[in-house]
Design a protein around this motif. Structure first.
Motif, PDB file in Angstrom:
ATOM      1  N   VAL A 111       7.405 -48.281  -5.310  1.00  0.00           N
ATOM      2  CA  VAL A 111       6.020 -48.536  -5.029  1.00  0.00           C
ATOM      3  C   VAL A 111       5.282 -47.339  -4.528  1.00  0.00           C
ATOM      4  N   GLY A 112       3.975 -47.363  -4.766  1.00  0.00           N
ATOM      5  CA  GLY A 112       3.269 -46.256  -4.230  1.00  0.00           C
ATOM      6  C   GLY A 112       1.806 -46.319  -4.493  1.00  0.00           C
ATOM      7  N   VAL A 113       1.128 -45.325  -4.019  1.00  0.00           N
ATOM      8  CA  VAL A 113      -0.283 -45.189  -4.230  1.00  0.00           C
ATOM      9  C   VAL A 113      -0.498 -43.797  -4.749  1.00  0.00           C
ATOM     10  N   GLY A 133       8.251 -44.794  -5.064  1.00  0.00           N
ATOM     11  CA  GLY A 133       9.171 -45.392  -4.104  1.00  0.00           C
ATOM     12  C   GLY A 133       8.506 -45.840  -2.816  1.00  0.00           C
ATOM     13  N   LEU A 134       7.190 -46.041  -2.843  1.00  0.00           N
ATOM     14  CA  LEU A 134       6.466 -46.439  -1.644  1.00  0.00           C
ATOM     15  C   LEU A 134       6.860 -47.831  -1.181  1.00  0.00           C
ATOM     16  N   THR A 135       7.007 -47.981   0.130  1.00  0.00           N
ATOM     17  CA  THR A 135       7.289 -49.278   0.739  1.00  0.00           C
ATOM     18  C   THR A 135       6.037 -49.784   1.447  1.00  0.00           C
ATOM     19  N   LEU A 136       6.095 -51.023   1.890  1.00  0.00           N
ATOM     20  CA  LEU A 136       4.972 -51.609   2.611  1.00  0.00           C
ATOM     21  C   LEU A 136       4.567 -50.775   3.829  1.00  0.00           C
ATOM     22  N   PRO A 137       5.488 -50.359   4.693  1.00  0.00           N
ATOM     23  CA  PRO A 137       5.064 -49.540   5.835  1.00  0.00           C
ATOM     24  C   PRO A 137       4.387 -48.243   5.435  1.00  0.00           C
ATOM     25  N   ASP A 151       0.570 -46.858   6.223  1.00  0.00           N
ATOM     26  CA  ASP A 151       0.344 -45.556   6.848  1.00  0.00           C
ATOM     27  C   ASP A 151      -0.695 -44.736   6.092  1.00  0.00           C
ATOM     28  N   ASN A 152      -0.810 -44.972   4.800  1.00  0.00           N
ATOM     29  CA  ASN A 152      -1.693 -44.152   3.963  1.00  0.00           C
ATOM     30  C   ASN A 152      -2.866 -44.933   3.374  1.00  0.00           C
ATOM     31  N   LEU A 153      -3.125 -46.101   3.920  1.00  0.00           N
ATOM     32  CA  LEU A 153      -4.173 -46.954   3.357  1.00  0.00           C
ATOM     33  C   LEU A 153      -5.552 -46.314   3.462  1.00  0.00           C
ATOM     34  N   ASP A 154      -5.770 -45.502   4.484  1.00  0.00           N
ATOM     35  CA  ASP A 154      -7.078 -44.867   4.642  1.00  0.00           C
ATOM     36  C   ASP A 154      -7.451 -44.013   3.436  1.00  0.00           C
ATOM     37  N   SER A 155      -6.450 -43.471   2.744  1.00  0.00           N
ATOM     38  CA  SER A 155      -6.735 -42.625   1.587  1.00  0.00           C
ATOM     39  C   SER A 155      -7.311 -43.422   0.421  1.00  0.00           C
ATOM     40  N   LEU A 156      -7.188 -44.754   0.484  1.00  0.00           N
ATOM     41  CA  LEU A 156      -7.707 -45.611  -0.580  1.00  0.00           C
ATOM     42  C   LEU A 156      -9.017 -46.292  -0.207  1.00  0.00           C
ATOM     43  N   ALA A 157      -9.502 -46.017   1.000  1.00  0.00           N
ATOM     44  CA  ALA A 157     -10.652 -46.759   1.524  1.00  0.00           C
ATOM     45  C   ALA A 157     -11.876 -46.672   0.610  1.00  0.00           C
ATOM     46  N   LYS A 204      -6.852 -55.516   6.253  1.00  0.00           N
ATOM     47  CA  LYS A 204      -7.556 -54.236   6.115  1.00  0.00           C
ATOM     48  C   LYS A 204      -8.187 -54.079   4.737  1.00  0.00           C
ATOM     49  N   VAL A 205      -7.490 -54.540   3.707  1.00  0.00           N
ATOM     50  CA  VAL A 205      -8.061 -54.467   2.356  1.00  0.00           C
ATOM     51  C   VAL A 205      -9.280 -55.373   2.261  1.00  0.00           C
ATOM     52  N   ALA A 206      -9.162 -56.602   2.750  1.00  0.00           N
ATOM     53  CA  ALA A 206     -10.284 -57.542   2.700  1.00  0.00           C
ATOM     54  C   ALA A 206     -11.475 -57.026   3.493  1.00  0.00           C
ATOM     55  N   ALA A 207     -11.218 -56.351   4.606  1.00  0.00           N
ATOM     56  CA  ALA A 207     -12.300 -55.843   5.446  1.00  0.00           C
ATOM     57  C   ALA A 207     -13.143 -54.797   4.728  1.00  0.00           C
ATOM     58  N   GLN A 208     -12.538 -54.105   3.770  1.00  0.00           N
ATOM     59  CA  GLN A 208     -13.294 -53.111   3.002  1.00  0.00           C
ATOM     60  C   GLN A 208     -14.414 -53.759   2.184  1.00  0.00           C
TER      61      GLN A 208
END
Length: 281
Positions: free
Chosen positions: A10-12, A95-99, A103-109, A174-178
């Motif tokens: 997984v990843g972004v 290889g991204l995991t949920l944690p 940690d990097n969700l801000d980069s997708l804001a 956090k995704v919904a809040a966007q």
């Protein structure tokens, strides 16, 4: 991660230096856009964003010449709304995991804030069966999987799912809040079982049932968390593995018996479409 046949995952795309859109050009529509013949030229395009792992990524190495369910859903959304849809597939194969996603969700804001429809697929790699010591069991060096299957029981299934619930709640919230206050389709995917029926893993009937217990608890938790945070849950688990979760995924998976085949992508797209298009169409 599972040592044999386990997703690499997984990843972004924003996490990988120099990566652009995650979808392989050979497996995505021209210019990464979906459009219905009925699209109104006066209506602004809709943005469809997908984040997550290699399940929505649809690498040509995993499924040659396959059309990802993300793009199929974009076509269906365009037809349902009569508007042009611009897919932005930000999932990838790192290889991204949920944690790590959190940690990097801000980069997708920025992308999430402008998305009219969001698909989140991060269910595959953080499940207990992929841990370094699943349910406290060491990994068998000869097989690459669990050495003591007696520890993979209902108690572990319940405990491990509960341990991940706060992180899924945080992610979905956090995704919904966007998109707070804006009409948005929010969809979360749960996880099909690619352990049962695997020729590589060659599980006994008892071992297969133990993986079902883990997947039952994991997928129920994901869907409960998604719905509590205003997401729809795309139940691909039961679509692939039947009402009891014991049916092998079979030809819904590609040759690696991990990623969806074209038939699997088609089935996931069907599950997504069956959720409807409210509040956009």
């Amino acid at each position: 991660m599972r040592r044999i046949g386990w997703i690499v995952a997984v990843g972004v795309a924003a996490l990988v230096g120099g990566c652009g859109a995650a979808e392989d050009p050979a497996t995505s529509p021209s210019q990464s856009q979906s459009q219905s013949p009925a699209t109104s030229p006066a209506a602004p395009p809709l943005s469809l964003v997908a984040i997550g792992d290699s399940i929505p990524y649809n690498s040509k190495d995993d499924c040659p010449d396959c059309t990802a369910f993300v793009y199929q859903y974009g076509d269906a959304l365009a037809e349902a709304t009569g508007r042009k849809v611009e897919p932005n597939n930000l999932s990838d194969h790192t290889g991204l995991t949920l944690p790590r996603l959190l940690d990097n969700l801000d980069s997708l804001a920025k992308d999430l804030a402008t998305a009219d429809a969001i698909i989140v697929g991060i269910a595959h790699n953080s499940i207990e069966l992929g841990a370094d010591t699943p349910c406290g069991s060491a990994i068998d060096p000869a097989t690459g999987v669990v050495s003591d299957w007696s520890k993979v029981d209902q108690a572990c299934a319940t405990r491990s799912a509960a341990a991940s619930r706060p992180r899924f709640d945080e992610l979905f919230a956090k995704v919904a809040a966007q998109r707070a206050g804006k009409p948005t389709i929010l969809i979360a995917l749960n996880k099909y079982n690619d352990w049962v029926g695997s020729d590589t893993l060659n599980l006994s009937p008892d071992q297969a049932k133990r993986t079902v217990a883990i997947h039952d608890a994991w997928n129920a938790m994901i869907c409960d968390s998604a719905k509590a945070n205003k997401f729809s849950c795309a139940d691909i688990y039961h679509a692939f593995n039947g009402p009891t979760g014991e049916k092998p995924s079979g030809d819904l998976l590609a040759d690696d018996y991990t990623h969806p085949s074209q038939k699997g992508n088609d089935e996931i797209a069907r599950v997504l479409v069956d959720l409807g298009f409210a509040p956009l169409g």
